[in-house]
Design a protein around this motif. Structure first.
Motif, PDB file in Angstrom:
ATOM      1  N   SER A 124    -118.232 -82.315 -25.105  1.00 21.93           N
ATOM      2  CA  SER A 124    -118.894 -81.105 -25.735  1.00 21.93           C
ATOM      3  C   SER A 124    -120.192 -81.289 -26.184  1.00 21.93           C
ATOM      4  CB  SER A 124    -118.125 -81.025 -27.090  1.00 21.93           C
ATOM      5  OG  SER A 124    -118.781 -80.215 -28.113  1.00 21.93           O
ATOM      6  N   ALA A 125    -120.809 -82.527 -26.222  1.00 18.74           N
ATOM      7  CA  ALA A 125    -122.266 -82.746 -26.410  1.00 18.74           C
ATOM      8  C   ALA A 125    -123.101 -82.364 -24.863  1.00 18.74           C
ATOM      9  CB  ALA A 125    -122.727 -84.090 -26.742  1.00 18.74           C
ATOM     10  N   LEU A 126    -122.353 -82.724 -23.897  1.00 17.29           N
ATOM     11  CA  LEU A 126    -123.205 -82.515 -22.600  1.00 17.29           C
ATOM     12  C   LEU A 126    -122.738 -81.549 -21.838  1.00 17.29           C
ATOM     13  CD1 LEU A 126    -123.671 -86.612 -21.966  1.00 17.29           C
ATOM     14  CD2 LEU A 126    -125.443 -84.786 -22.882  1.00 17.29           C
ATOM     15  N   GLY A 127    -121.583 -80.764 -22.071  1.00 14.12           N
ATOM     16  CA  GLY A 127    -121.171 -79.654 -21.325  1.00 14.12           C
ATOM     17  C   GLY A 127    -120.265 -79.783 -20.052  1.00 14.12           C
ATOM     18  N   SER A 128    -119.817 -81.151 -19.912  1.00 13.36           N
ATOM     19  CA  SER A 128    -118.988 -81.447 -18.839  1.00 13.36           C
ATOM     20  C   SER A 128    -117.942 -82.479 -19.013  1.00 13.36           C
ATOM     21  CB  SER A 128    -119.715 -81.979 -17.811  1.00 13.36           C
ATOM     22  OG  SER A 128    -118.851 -82.319 -16.577  1.00 13.36           O
ATOM     23  N   ASP A 129    -116.383 -82.477 -18.720  1.00 14.38           N
ATOM     24  CA  ASP A 129    -115.736 -83.395 -18.902  1.00 14.38           C
ATOM     25  C   ASP A 129    -115.230 -84.202 -17.518  1.00 14.38           C
ATOM     26  OD1 ASP A 129    -114.263 -81.790 -17.359  1.00 14.38           O
ATOM     27  OD2 ASP A 129    -112.598 -81.416 -18.669  1.00 14.38           O
ATOM     28  N   SER A 130    -116.213 -84.195 -16.504  1.00 16.20           N
ATOM     29  CA  SER A 130    -116.282 -85.023 -15.468  1.00 16.20           C
ATOM     30  C   SER A 130    -117.252 -86.096 -15.285  1.00 16.20           C
ATOM     31  CB  SER A 130    -116.300 -84.022 -13.941  1.00 16.20           C
ATOM     32  OG  SER A 130    -117.450 -83.577 -13.954  1.00 16.20           O
ATOM     33  N   LYS A 131    -117.091 -87.172 -14.551  1.00 17.38           N
ATOM     34  CA  LYS A 131    -118.284 -87.971 -14.328  1.00 17.38           C
ATOM     35  C   LYS A 131    -119.274 -87.471 -13.529  1.00 17.38           C
ATOM     36  CE  LYS A 131    -118.664 -92.986 -13.312  1.00 17.38           C
ATOM     37  NZ  LYS A 131    -118.056 -94.099 -12.638  1.00 17.38           N
ATOM     38  N   GLN A 132    -119.120 -86.715 -12.578  1.00 16.08           N
ATOM     39  CA  GLN A 132    -120.181 -86.069 -11.827  1.00 16.08           C
ATOM     40  C   GLN A 132    -121.011 -84.941 -12.742  1.00 16.08           C
ATOM     41  OE1 GLN A 132    -121.107 -86.753  -8.557  1.00 16.08           O
ATOM     42  NE2 GLN A 132    -123.044 -85.354  -9.243  1.00 16.08           N
ATOM     43  N   GLY A 133    -120.101 -84.311 -13.485  1.00 11.25           N
ATOM     44  CA  GLY A 133    -120.934 -83.332 -14.409  1.00 11.25           C
ATOM     45  C   GLY A 133    -121.728 -83.882 -15.330  1.00 11.25           C
ATOM     46  N   LEU A 134    -121.367 -84.818 -16.205  1.00 10.50           N
ATOM     47  CA  LEU A 134    -122.085 -85.879 -17.146  1.00 10.50           C
ATOM     48  C   LEU A 134    -123.335 -86.304 -16.274  1.00 10.50           C
ATOM     49  CD1 LEU A 134    -119.173 -87.572 -19.021  1.00 10.50           C
ATOM     50  CD2 LEU A 134    -120.749 -85.531 -19.963  1.00 10.50           C
ATOM     51  N   GLY A 135    -123.054 -86.850 -15.144  1.00  8.11           N
ATOM     52  CA  GLY A 135    -124.166 -87.522 -14.619  1.00  8.11           C
ATOM     53  C   GLY A 135    -125.385 -86.652 -14.215  1.00  8.11           C
ATOM     54  N   ASP A 136    -124.883 -85.364 -13.776  1.00  8.00           N
ATOM     55  CA  ASP A 136    -125.960 -84.427 -13.570  1.00  8.00           C
ATOM     56  C   ASP A 136    -126.735 -83.974 -15.030  1.00  8.00           C
ATOM     57  OD1 ASP A 136    -125.209 -84.550 -10.881  1.00  8.00           O
ATOM     58  OD2 ASP A 136    -124.050 -82.822 -11.108  1.00  8.00           O
ATOM     59  N   ALA A 137    -125.845 -83.614 -15.922  1.00  5.93           N
ATOM     60  CA  ALA A 137    -126.371 -83.390 -17.121  1.00  5.93           C
ATOM     61  C   ALA A 137    -127.160 -84.498 -17.670  1.00  5.93           C
ATOM     62  CB  ALA A 137    -125.369 -83.146 -18.177  1.00  5.93           C
ATOM     63  N   ILE A 138    -127.024 -85.832 -17.649  1.00  2.91           N
ATOM     64  CA  ILE A 138    -127.819 -86.966 -18.266  1.00  2.91           C
ATOM     65  C   ILE A 138    -129.062 -87.147 -17.484  1.00  2.91           C
ATOM     66  CG2 ILE A 138    -128.001 -89.363 -18.440  1.00  2.91           C
ATOM     67  CD1 ILE A 138    -124.884 -89.053 -19.335  1.00  2.91           C
ATOM     68  N   ALA A 139    -129.018 -86.881 -16.113  1.00  5.28           N
ATOM     69  CA  ALA A 139    -130.177 -86.849 -15.216  1.00  5.28           C
ATOM     70  C   ALA A 139    -131.457 -86.115 -15.562  1.00  5.28           C
ATOM     71  CB  ALA A 139    -129.755 -86.966 -13.651  1.00  5.28           C
ATOM     72  N   SER A 140    -131.005 -85.069 -16.348  1.00  2.67           N
ATOM     73  CA  SER A 140    -132.035 -83.918 -16.496  1.00  2.67           C
ATOM     74  C   SER A 140    -132.739 -84.119 -18.045  1.00  2.67           C
ATOM     75  CB  SER A 140    -131.392 -82.583 -16.315  1.00  2.67           C
ATOM     76  OG  SER A 140    -130.333 -82.402 -17.497  1.00  2.67           O
ATOM     77  N   LEU A 141    -132.333 -85.202 -18.791  1.00  5.35           N
ATOM     78  CA  LEU A 141    -132.706 -85.337 -20.124  1.00  5.35           C
ATOM     79  C   LEU A 141    -133.055 -86.895 -20.186  1.00  5.35           C
ATOM     80  CD1 LEU A 141    -129.258 -84.077 -21.606  1.00  5.35           C
ATOM     81  CD2 LEU A 141    -131.468 -82.649 -21.613  1.00  5.35           C
ATOM     82  N   SER A 142    -134.110 -86.872 -21.270  1.00  9.53           N
ATOM     83  CA  SER A 142    -134.424 -88.303 -21.609  1.00  9.53           C
ATOM     84  C   SER A 142    -133.270 -89.053 -22.170  1.00  9.53           C
ATOM     85  CB  SER A 142    -135.485 -88.356 -22.674  1.00  9.53           C
ATOM     86  OG  SER A 142    -135.068 -87.922 -23.652  1.00  9.53           O
ATOM     87  N   ALA A 143    -133.305 -90.496 -21.994  1.00 10.68           N
ATOM     88  CA  ALA A 143    -132.364 -91.407 -22.618  1.00 10.68           C
ATOM     89  C   ALA A 143    -132.127 -91.071 -24.103  1.00 10.68           C
ATOM     90  CB  ALA A 143    -132.550 -92.855 -22.230  1.00 10.68           C
ATOM     91  N   ALA A 144    -133.323 -90.996 -24.944  1.00  9.81           N
ATOM     92  CA  ALA A 144    -133.186 -90.905 -26.099  1.00  9.81           C
ATOM     93  C   ALA A 144    -132.577 -89.604 -26.628  1.00  9.81           C
ATOM     94  CB  ALA A 144    -134.427 -90.885 -26.787  1.00  9.81           C
ATOM     95  N   ASP A 145    -132.883 -88.390 -25.746  1.00 10.16           N
ATOM     96  CA  ASP A 145    -132.097 -87.196 -26.104  1.00 10.16           C
ATOM     97  C   ASP A 145    -130.634 -87.222 -25.700  1.00 10.16           C
ATOM     98  OD1 ASP A 145    -131.874 -84.585 -26.530  1.00 10.16           O
ATOM     99  OD2 ASP A 145    -132.592 -83.650 -24.716  1.00 10.16           O
ATOM    100  N   VAL A 146    -130.355 -87.712 -24.474  1.00 11.85           N
ATOM    101  CA  VAL A 146    -128.777 -87.800 -24.585  1.00 11.85           C
ATOM    102  C   VAL A 146    -127.983 -88.598 -25.863  1.00 11.85           C
ATOM    103  CG1 VAL A 146    -127.209 -89.130 -22.980  1.00 11.85           C
ATOM    104  CG2 VAL A 146    -129.098 -87.891 -22.050  1.00 11.85           C
TER     105      VAL A 146
END
Length: 453
Positions: A124-146
């Protein structure tokens, strides 16, 4: 100090507020290798020291009728008990696909999504339930923001930090103000233990989950205590984790939100000797099951609480697990390795030593309080995974080679099938103590105490 293995951290000295100074002759003996996992931190010292503290506390609580001791290969196996468990030959399920390290825009984050409700919050927080989708979302954000987004959604994520950055942070500074075991002693007297019978007749209410708390109560059950573990049916424990830590206990279910079931649960408290609680601070306040309320209701009840980050302070009400604490406090960075895809990747301890060592510390604290209850009064104690991590980080370190130790194993039939598992790391007068029974069906026992033997 009577030990067969030199240089073990004297973690039993943290019991002194409850026990008074501990004479060297009362310290449990440890034999065997001093190192085996390898790596930059003295994980072996933490493991041996915490088990030694628990066994020393057994002797103080149960009297001089038996001499309790342990040895290295059994401690090593116990700290990796889930890895060694086999259920009809099947290996336990490990970390879920969405748990682990992910590279962010400016660093790394560690996610934990082993439980379905945590995985839903993460998605819910990152908009994906797949590992690839989460990885893409996290890569665009700062670690603190995630970490903040996931935490705000009720999930679990931390930014990977260096040890010095963690220790300088407000949350790290708070943890440093805490002792490993914080005791709060009172003069409410309770019954003495029946010396010479280990913990037979001692009733322990187990409101813990995951690893640290269940390891503590597994150890106390091994010594003969009547341990009744209670879980809410809406959020069941992971079954392999339950099997690993369920030896010698009984398991019941209770919906804490149901007034009738909650009344049955609280009716157990006046007849309990020990309550061990491992829920996030504040999680049970709305049910009147928080430590403060229970202390007022049952002042002679020995109570030990444990959590991830401390029961107050900046992260006092934040969820956490061993893997997340390792990442946040700098252990993940210290164990990082070159990686073909990312160039470098954070690592982890060879075992979940923060959980296991904290569990043995919880057991040691409960036993120390039981030892003083009949003469000086009961009390309460608190431990947290982050403070155990600080213990580890502060131990003298040097790289040492990895070596394989023999894994002592037992076999037994159970309702889950044939179990093969690591033997308990406890010896009395030269003979290993075994579990009294294998784990029973999850949540199948009545919400009541067994008749005393």
């Amino acid at each position: 100090m009577q030990t067969g293995t030199a240089g073990i951290p004297e973690l039993y000295r943290w019991l002194a507020p409850a026990t008074g100074p501990i004479d060297d002759t009362a310290v449990a003996r440890v034999t065997g290798s001093r190192s085996w996992w390898g790596g930059p931190l003295d994980v072996e010292g933490l493991a041996l020291g915490s088990v030694q503290a628990a066994l020393t506390a057994v002797g103080l609580a149960c009297g001089p009728h038996e001499r309790f001791h342990t040895e290295s290969s059994s401690v090593a196996a116990a700290f990796a008990s889930l890895d060694h468990l086999r259920i009809d030959g099947r290996r336990p399920v490990g970390f879920a696909p969405l748990s682990g390290y992910f590279p962010a825009r400016d660093g790394w984050v560690r996610l934990h999504a082993n439980y379905p409700h945590h995985a839903r919050a993460l998605s819910s927080a990152l908009g994906s339930d797949s590992k690839q989708g989460l990885g893409d979302a996290i890569a665009s954000l700062s670690a603190a923001d995630v970490a903040q987004r996931v935490t705000d959604a009720g999930g679990l994520a931390v930014a990977v930090r260096a040890p010095q950055d963690w220790r300088r942070s407000p949350e790290g500074c708070f943890v440093d103000t805490q002792p490993w075991i914080r005791f709060d002693l009172v003069d409410a007297l309770g019954p003495a233990l029946d010396g010479g019978r280990r913990l037979t007749g001692v009733r322990i209410l187990d409101l813990t989950r995951v690893i640290a708390g269940p390891v503590a109560t597994r150890f106390l059950a091994l010594l003969g205590a009547d341990v009744l573990r209670i879980d809410p049916p809406a959020v069941p424990e992971l079954i392999d984790q339950y099997i690993d830590s369920g030896f010698g206990k009984r398991s019941a279910a209770s919906d804490f939100a149901d007034p009738a079931q909650r009344e049955k649960l609280t009716a157990l408290l006046p007849h309990a000797d020990v309550l061990i609680m491992g829920y996030r601070p504040g999680a049970l306040e709305k049910f009147g099951l928080d430590p403060h309320t229970l202390r007022e209701r049952c002042p002679s009840l020995v109570m030990v609480t444990l959590d991830a980050w401390g029961d107050h302070g900046p992260w006092g009400r934040r969820r956490g697990f061993d893997s997340l604490v390792q990442a946040a406090v700098g252990i993940g960075q210290l164990y990082g390795q070159p990686n073909a895809e990312a160039g470098w990747r954070p690592g982890a301890l060879p075992v979940q030593a923060l959980d296991h060592s904290t569990g043995y510390g919880v057991a040691a604290a409960a036993l120390a309080l039981l030892a003083r209850r009949s003469t000086a009064g009961a009390g309460w104690a608190h431990l947290c995974l982050a403070r155990t991590a600080h213990l580890l980080l502060d131990l003298a370190t040097s790289d040492h080679d990895r070596r394989e130790l023999e894994v002592p194993r037992d076999e037994a039939a159970s309702v889950f099938g044939q179990l093969s598992f690591a033997s308990p790391p406890v010896f009395a007068d030269g003979k290993r103590i075994g579990y009294r029974w294998t784990p029973g069906a999850y949540g199948a026992d009545p919400l009541e105490w067994a008749a005393k033997e």
